[in-house]
Design a protein around this motif. Structure first.
Motif, PDB file in Angstrom:
ATOM      1  N   PHE A  61       1.181  -1.169   0.123  1.00 34.90           N
ATOM      2  CA  PHE A  61       0.380  -0.080  -0.196  1.00 34.90           C
ATOM      3  C   PHE A  61       0.078   1.230   0.190  1.00 34.90           C
ATOM      4  CE2 PHE A  61      -4.428  -2.646   1.313  1.00 34.90           C
ATOM      5  CZ  PHE A  61      -4.940  -2.154   0.291  1.00 34.90           C
ATOM      6  N   ARG A  62       2.054   1.002   0.501  1.00 34.71           N
ATOM      7  CA  ARG A  62       2.674   2.023   1.010  1.00 34.71           C
ATOM      8  C   ARG A  62       3.314   2.596  -0.389  1.00 34.71           C
ATOM      9  NH1 ARG A  62       3.501   6.421   2.133  1.00 34.71           N
ATOM     10  NH2 ARG A  62       4.710   7.543   2.472  1.00 34.71           N
ATOM     11  N   THR A  63       4.118   1.931  -0.778  1.00 33.92           N
ATOM     12  CA  THR A  63       5.258   1.473  -1.955  1.00 33.92           C
ATOM     13  C   THR A  63       3.791   2.117  -3.337  1.00 33.92           C
ATOM     14  OG1 THR A  63       6.049  -0.208  -1.350  1.00 33.92           O
ATOM     15  CG2 THR A  63       6.964   0.358  -3.894  1.00 33.92           C
ATOM     16  N   SER A  64       3.284   1.633  -3.492  1.00 32.52           N
ATOM     17  CA  SER A  64       1.736   2.193  -4.676  1.00 32.52           C
ATOM     18  C   SER A  64       1.860   3.761  -4.753  1.00 32.52           C
ATOM     19  CB  SER A  64       0.669   1.659  -4.249  1.00 32.52           C
ATOM     20  OG  SER A  64      -0.215   2.653  -3.233  1.00 32.52           O
ATOM     21  N   LEU A  65       2.446   4.683  -3.369  1.00 35.83           N
ATOM     22  CA  LEU A  65       2.205   6.096  -3.336  1.00 35.83           C
ATOM     23  C   LEU A  65       3.511   6.933  -4.134  1.00 35.83           C
ATOM     24  CD1 LEU A  65      -0.201   5.890  -0.369  1.00 35.83           C
ATOM     25  CD2 LEU A  65      -1.025   6.175  -2.327  1.00 35.83           C
ATOM     26  N   GLN A  66       4.711   5.570  -4.195  1.00 30.70           N
ATOM     27  CA  GLN A  66       5.414   6.129  -4.882  1.00 30.70           C
ATOM     28  C   GLN A  66       6.031   5.993  -5.933  1.00 30.70           C
ATOM     29  OE1 GLN A  66       7.697   4.256  -0.937  1.00 30.70           O
ATOM     30  NE2 GLN A  66       7.170   5.506   0.398  1.00 30.70           N
ATOM     31  N   ASP A  67       6.925   6.942  -6.310  1.00 31.71           N
ATOM     32  CA  ASP A  67       7.407   6.253  -7.860  1.00 31.71           C
ATOM     33  C   ASP A  67       9.399   5.965  -6.608  1.00 31.71           C
ATOM     34  OD1 ASP A  67       8.592   6.869  -9.601  1.00 31.71           O
ATOM     35  OD2 ASP A  67       9.011   8.648 -10.052  1.00 31.71           O
ATOM     36  N   TRP A  68       9.548   4.918  -7.246  1.00 27.88           N
ATOM     37  CA  TRP A  68      10.993   4.692  -6.432  1.00 27.88           C
ATOM     38  C   TRP A  68      10.952   3.145  -7.497  1.00 27.88           C
ATOM     39  CZ3 TRP A  68      10.765  -0.191  -2.882  1.00 27.88           C
ATOM     40  CH2 TRP A  68      11.827  -0.369  -2.104  1.00 27.88           C
ATOM     41  N   ASN A  69      12.992   3.316  -8.237  1.00 30.73           N
ATOM     42  CA  ASN A  69      13.325   2.193  -9.274  1.00 30.73           C
ATOM     43  C   ASN A  69      14.214   1.081  -7.745  1.00 30.73           C
ATOM     44  OD1 ASN A  69      15.561   3.561  -8.182  1.00 30.73           O
ATOM     45  ND2 ASN A  69      16.469   4.101 -10.394  1.00 30.73           N
ATOM     46  N   GLY A  70      14.576   1.174  -7.068  1.00 28.82           N
ATOM     47  CA  GLY A  70      14.519  -0.030  -6.009  1.00 28.82           C
ATOM     48  C   GLY A  70      15.874   0.324  -5.231  1.00 28.82           C
ATOM     49  N   ILE A  71      16.774   1.664  -6.099  1.00 30.61           N
ATOM     50  CA  ILE A  71      17.575   2.000  -5.582  1.00 30.61           C
ATOM     51  C   ILE A  71      17.777   3.363  -4.861  1.00 30.61           C
ATOM     52  CG2 ILE A  71      20.495   2.284  -6.300  1.00 30.61           C
ATOM     53  CD1 ILE A  71      19.773  -0.002  -8.333  1.00 30.61           C
ATOM     54  N   ILE A  77       4.411   9.990  -4.738  1.00 35.11           N
ATOM     55  CA  ILE A  77       3.438  10.716  -5.270  1.00 35.11           C
ATOM     56  C   ILE A  77       2.276  11.370  -5.464  1.00 35.11           C
ATOM     57  CG2 ILE A  77       5.151  11.129  -7.163  1.00 35.11           C
ATOM     58  CD1 ILE A  77       3.940   8.945  -8.309  1.00 35.11           C
ATOM     59  N   GLY A  78       1.617  10.266  -4.310  1.00 37.63           N
ATOM     60  CA  GLY A  78       0.104  10.425  -4.104  1.00 37.63           C
ATOM     61  C   GLY A  78       0.024   9.458  -5.383  1.00 37.63           C
ATOM     62  N   LEU A  79      -1.847   9.822  -5.463  1.00 31.32           N
ATOM     63  CA  LEU A  79      -2.443   8.314  -6.248  1.00 31.32           C
ATOM     64  C   LEU A  79      -1.693   8.756  -7.932  1.00 31.32           C
ATOM     65  CD1 LEU A  79      -5.547   8.775  -5.351  1.00 31.32           C
ATOM     66  CD2 LEU A  79      -3.951   7.653  -4.615  1.00 31.32           C
ATOM     67  N   GLY A  80      -0.509   9.707  -8.032  1.00 33.79           N
ATOM     68  CA  GLY A  80       0.055   9.109  -9.554  1.00 33.79           C
ATOM     69  C   GLY A  80       0.232   7.620 -10.206  1.00 33.79           C
ATOM     70  N   ASN A  81       0.206   6.654  -9.403  1.00 34.70           N
ATOM     71  CA  ASN A  81       0.723   5.693 -10.041  1.00 34.70           C
ATOM     72  C   ASN A  81      -0.981   4.624 -10.443  1.00 34.70           C
ATOM     73  OD1 ASN A  81       3.745   4.915 -10.559  1.00 34.70           O
ATOM     74  ND2 ASN A  81       3.144   4.534  -7.917  1.00 34.70           N
ATOM     75  N   PHE A  82      -1.607   5.334 -10.016  1.00 33.76           N
ATOM     76  CA  PHE A  82      -3.208   4.730 -10.453  1.00 33.76           C
ATOM     77  C   PHE A  82      -3.503   5.201 -11.734  1.00 33.76           C
ATOM     78  CE2 PHE A  82      -2.458   3.103  -5.195  1.00 33.76           C
ATOM     79  CZ  PHE A  82      -3.007   2.774  -5.485  1.00 33.76           C
ATOM     80  N   SER A 288      11.856  -1.743 -13.556  1.00 27.35           N
ATOM     81  CA  SER A 288      12.745  -1.582 -12.103  1.00 27.35           C
ATOM     82  C   SER A 288      11.752  -0.339 -11.449  1.00 27.35           C
ATOM     83  CB  SER A 288      13.624  -0.760 -12.156  1.00 27.35           C
ATOM     84  OG  SER A 288      14.374  -2.589 -11.923  1.00 27.35           O
ATOM     85  N   ASP A 289      10.661  -0.271 -11.906  1.00 34.79           N
ATOM     86  CA  ASP A 289       9.094   0.527 -11.474  1.00 34.79           C
ATOM     87  C   ASP A 289       8.527  -0.176 -10.633  1.00 34.79           C
ATOM     88  OD1 ASP A 289       7.829   2.506 -11.987  1.00 34.79           O
ATOM     89  OD2 ASP A 289       7.803   2.844 -13.717  1.00 34.79           O
ATOM     90  N   LEU A 290       8.755   0.041  -9.274  1.00 33.01           N
ATOM     91  CA  LEU A 290       8.235  -0.747  -8.107  1.00 33.01           C
ATOM     92  C   LEU A 290       6.953   0.131  -7.531  1.00 33.01           C
ATOM     93  CD1 LEU A 290      11.646  -1.397  -6.450  1.00 33.01           C
ATOM     94  CD2 LEU A 290       9.615  -3.027  -7.261  1.00 33.01           C
ATOM     95  N   GLY A 291       7.098   0.782  -7.418  1.00 33.87           N
ATOM     96  CA  GLY A 291       5.752   2.069  -7.064  1.00 33.87           C
ATOM     97  C   GLY A 291       4.219   2.105  -7.917  1.00 33.87           C
ATOM     98  N   TYR A 292       4.410   1.615  -9.117  1.00 31.84           N
ATOM     99  CA  TYR A 292       3.508   0.950  -9.918  1.00 31.84           C
ATOM    100  C   TYR A 292       3.657   0.471 -10.028  1.00 31.84           C
ATOM    101  CZ  TYR A 292       1.285   1.230 -14.952  1.00 31.84           C
ATOM    102  OH  TYR A 292       0.731   1.007 -15.820  1.00 31.84           O
ATOM    103  N   SER A 293       4.456  -0.930  -9.853  1.00 34.28           N
ATOM    104  CA  SER A 293       4.358  -2.273  -9.821  1.00 34.28           C
ATOM    105  C   SER A 293       3.144  -2.683  -8.504  1.00 34.28           C
ATOM    106  CB  SER A 293       5.332  -3.057  -9.381  1.00 34.28           C
ATOM    107  OG  SER A 293       5.122  -4.096  -9.475  1.00 34.28           O
ATOM    108  N   ALA A 294       3.437  -2.393  -7.312  1.00 31.20           N
ATOM    109  CA  ALA A 294       2.485  -2.205  -6.156  1.00 31.20           C
ATOM    110  C   ALA A 294       1.054  -1.975  -6.762  1.00 31.20           C
ATOM    111  CB  ALA A 294       2.988  -1.505  -4.667  1.00 31.20           C
ATOM    112  N   ALA A 295       1.084  -0.443  -6.853  1.00 32.35           N
ATOM    113  CA  ALA A 295      -0.329  -0.499  -7.965  1.00 32.35           C
ATOM    114  C   ALA A 295      -1.167  -1.151  -8.978  1.00 32.35           C
ATOM    115  CB  ALA A 295       0.040   0.907  -8.345  1.00 32.35           C
ATOM    116  N   VAL A 296       0.053  -2.240  -9.137  1.00 30.76           N
ATOM    117  CA  VAL A 296      -0.737  -3.033 -10.181  1.00 30.76           C
ATOM    118  C   VAL A 296      -1.175  -4.232  -9.323  1.00 30.76           C
ATOM    119  CG1 VAL A 296      -0.227  -4.704 -12.067  1.00 30.76           C
ATOM    120  CG2 VAL A 296       0.872  -2.173 -12.398  1.00 30.76           C
TER     121      VAL A 296
END
Lengths: 326, 360
Positions: A61-71, A77-82, A288-296
């Motif tokens: 849940f937490r990661t889905s609200l972030q832009d994170w490439n793991g490194i 970014i709020g609801l940007g991924n959704f 390596s788009d972990l935030g987006y992946s959590a949103a998926v």
């Protein structure tokens, strides 16, 4: 595939825990002592669940609200991924692929497993042997089984090609053709799942009381009508369970696609076999788009929840519970 | 210690990076270096090269340029090994067809004529399988026309639609359409190992492949075979090979950066790299050890020197990551399995690649 039964148990489990907790403040010393020991004994399990399910779900849940490439450090970014998800044709493509697979896998899989269960419910020579044979794929490694199926679908040399040779279809490129690739995948999924559903149907069939058949026969029913008016309605709770399990596991189809398309191009040509789970994997481990992946992942959860709720709502129309057992 | 297969290694490395647990020292290949360097995960080794006065030019620019990073073009990695591409051929099949063995002077035309003569449809035997994905395959043919394959050196544009690329792909597609090369589905996969296994099984006479498969060929081939440099482009007269290198890097988060850097310097020194060279396997980057590597295969009639010769006019890996890898396999499958015309296939691939480049 064992998720749903354990979810039911989980529900009971937490109910018991709550009762135990209240009993800690119970009236008699015996109640309090029992409650204490009961809770002490389940604590390791609760901690395990919290650690292996609770925390990862929270992190997702937490990661889905972030832009994170793991490194690099994550950026909020709020609801940007959704928002991106809703406008991403690759995401909708994977939803479409998953739905297409479900439309084949679920009806064909359920029908075949019911037919096999009906056959193996009869008095048949070598019945136990056949039950084991049909169940074997369930306990076979998915990777090994899928590789074997991939060979079977190889053009010209494969088993399927040999079967299709008389009609001149021995050179079909099953795995690379976008219009064909879902068939081999559906075949291996159905084949591997058949035994499990068959066992559930068998249990359901054996729970139908004999006297109902006898009574129906006295009323003049036989063959098809016995099946239509006795077996099917009384089997409906099992059918319902099988359907829910089928839907949940079909949404999660991953290994078969991953393995079957690994040696050509993962996910099929033009993503023609990229299921939701594979799309999730690729956003995380290829892009390596972990935030987006959590949103998926959360979108997958929402779709599963929605489909399950729909089924529970519509079950009243066709699931028949004998009085007292509902 | 745990041995991890090539593909899984990169997934594992990404998960390590995600959890902040990158090892002090790890291997990256030239094509994956970009991702880790861009994200600041790799320690700059340039101060150590300077401090110990290492002459980094000994490796040659094809080996180290892809490992340079930043404004100052500092060298962040130490090349540990390299592999080049040559053609493996089945001598028994050449004998049976009454053909002379290929030479380093062969042109595309000689190669095409032999592929035709070696194809035997009745027995499902093919002349060649040389188009496989990225390093081992069609890109070598593009490189010999003088064009950097797939992506230009400046990483700004797709080169697959340039005349040289199209010429090379049309040449290979011609061999495929004439039935001298098997389809991807018949081989069972688009990767270099799939083609190589098809060759090991005696189903195809000539296959392009890398030095990493040399030990396997020596151990497992049940027929007489040899290797030769790739055929020359008739116009440029060049035989070219894609060279690819793996290097050591240190994690920028290491608690013991000095120790890690020193160990890397030792591992690639004459003494350190001798250990790996003598064990055979992949060729060491250190030129002082190349003869030791050739000798490590012992008494053999195989022309191992061809791999070293192929370094001479080699083409470095044009930087790409997994996304472009997919574009490579899709291009190969489109042309050599689904019979999509070359111009359409390269247009599709370039559309994808250019969009990726623009996004970076």
């Amino acid at each position: 595939m064992f998720f749903a039964p354990s979810a039911v148990k989980l529900d009971l489990f937490f109910g018991d825990c709550m009762t135990g907790f209240l009993n800690l403040f119970g009236k008699t010393p015996l109640t309090r002592r029992r409650a204490f020991w009961g809770l002490a004994l389940v604590t390791p399990n609760v901690l395990g669940l919290l650690f292996f399910f609770g925390i990862p779900v929270f992190i997702a849940f937490r990661t889905s609200l972030q832009d994170w490439n793991g490194i690099r450090p994550p950026v909020e970014i709020g609801l940007g991924n959704f928002d991106r998800l809703l406008h991403d044709p690759s995401f909708w493509n994977s939803v479409g692929v998953t739905l297409k697979l479900m439309l084949v896998v679920i009806p064909v899989g359920m029908l075949l497993s019911l037919i096999v269960a009906l056959m193996l419910n009869r008095k048949l020579r070598g019945r136990s042997f056949f039950r084991v044979v049909y169940f074997l794929p369930v306990v076979t490694s998915t990777v090994a089984a899928t590789m074997a199926w991939t060979w079977m679908f190889q053009p010209r040399y494969g088993l399927i090609a040999n079967l299709l040779e008389p009609v001149g279809l021995q050179d079909l490129n099953w795995i690379t053709r976008p219009d064909l690739v879902l068939f081999p995948i559906a075949a291996v999924v159905i084949w591997q799942r058949l035994g499990f559903d068959m066992i559930l149907f068998l249990a359901g069939l054996q729970a139908i009381p004999r006297q109902l058949y006898d009574a129906a026969r006295i009323d003049g029913a036989n063959g098809i009508r016995l099946f239509r008016f006795v077996t099917l309605p009384l089997l409906s709770p099992t059918t319902f369970l099988v359907l829910i399990l089928q839907v949940i596991s079909a949404i999660q189809i991953f290994d078969q696609v991953y393995i079957m398309t690994a040696r050509t191009t993962r996910g099929g040509m033009n993503d023609s076999a990229t299921t939701l789970s594979l799309f999730l994997y690729e956003t995380a481990f290829t892009d390596s788009d972990l935030g987006y992946s959590a949103a998926v992942a959360l979108a997958m959860f929402a779709i599963t929840l929605l489909l399950t709720l729909m089924q529970i709502t519509f079950q009243r129309r066709w699931v028949y519970y004998e009085s007292g057992s509902a | 210690m745990e041995v991890v297969p090539w593909d899984q290694y990169w997934t594992l490395l990404r998960t390590d990076a995600t959890s902040g647990n990158l090892p002090d020292i790890f291997n990256v290949s030239q094509d994956r270096f970009f991702f880790y360097a861009e994200n600041g995960a790799i320690l700059n080794l340039q101060p150590y090269w300077d401090e110990f006065g290492v002459d980094t030019s000994l490796w040659g620019s094809g080996m180290i340029d892809p490992y340079r990073w930043g404004e100052a073009r500092d060298l962040y990695a130490a090349p540990v090994n390299w592999d080049t591409i040559v053609m493996f051929y089945n001598k028994d099949m050449f004998d049976a067809a009454g053909l002379d063995y290929p030479t380093a002077e062969w042109t595309w035309d000689d190669f095409a004529a032999a592929a035709a003569a070696l194809t035997d449809p009745a027995n499902d035997v093919y002349g060649a399988a040389v188009y496989s994905e990225y390093q081992s395959g069609y890109t070598n043919f593009i490189a010999s026309t003088g064009i950097p394959p797939v992506v230009g050196a400046g990483r700004t544009e797709c080169t697959l639609d340039e005349p040289g690329s199209v010429e090379a792909l049309e040449f290979l597609a011609g061999l495929y359409n004439d039935g001298y090369m098997p389809s991807v589905s018949l081989i069972g996969g688009a990767s270099a190992s799939d083609s190589f296994n098809f060759w090991l099984a005696g189903r195809v006479a000539m296959v392009t492949n890398g030095s990493w498969n040399l030990p396997t060929a020596i151990e497992q081939a049940t027929f007489n075979w040899d290797v030769v440099q790739l055929p020359r482009n008739p116009e440029t007269g060049r035989t070219r090979s894609i060279v690819h290198s793996v290097g050591y890097v240190a994690s920028s988060n290491s608690d013991a950066a000095d120790l890690a850097a020193n160990l890397i310097l030792y591992l690639v020194s004459d003494e350190g790299s001798a250990f790996f060279a003598n064990a055979g396997g992949v060729a060491p980057a250190n030129p002082a050890q190349q003869q030791a590597w050739v000798d490590s295969f012992g008494e053999t009639s195989v022309n191992i020197q061809a791999f070293v010769d192929a370094l001479e006019d080699s083409q470095g890996v044009t930087v790409f990551d997994e996304i472009w890898d997919t574009a490579n396999t899709e291009l190969v499958i489109n042309i050599f399995d689904l019979n999509v015309p070359v111009v359409d296939a390269v247009a599709q691939a370039c559309g994808f690649i250019d969009a990726q480049l623009a996004a970076q």
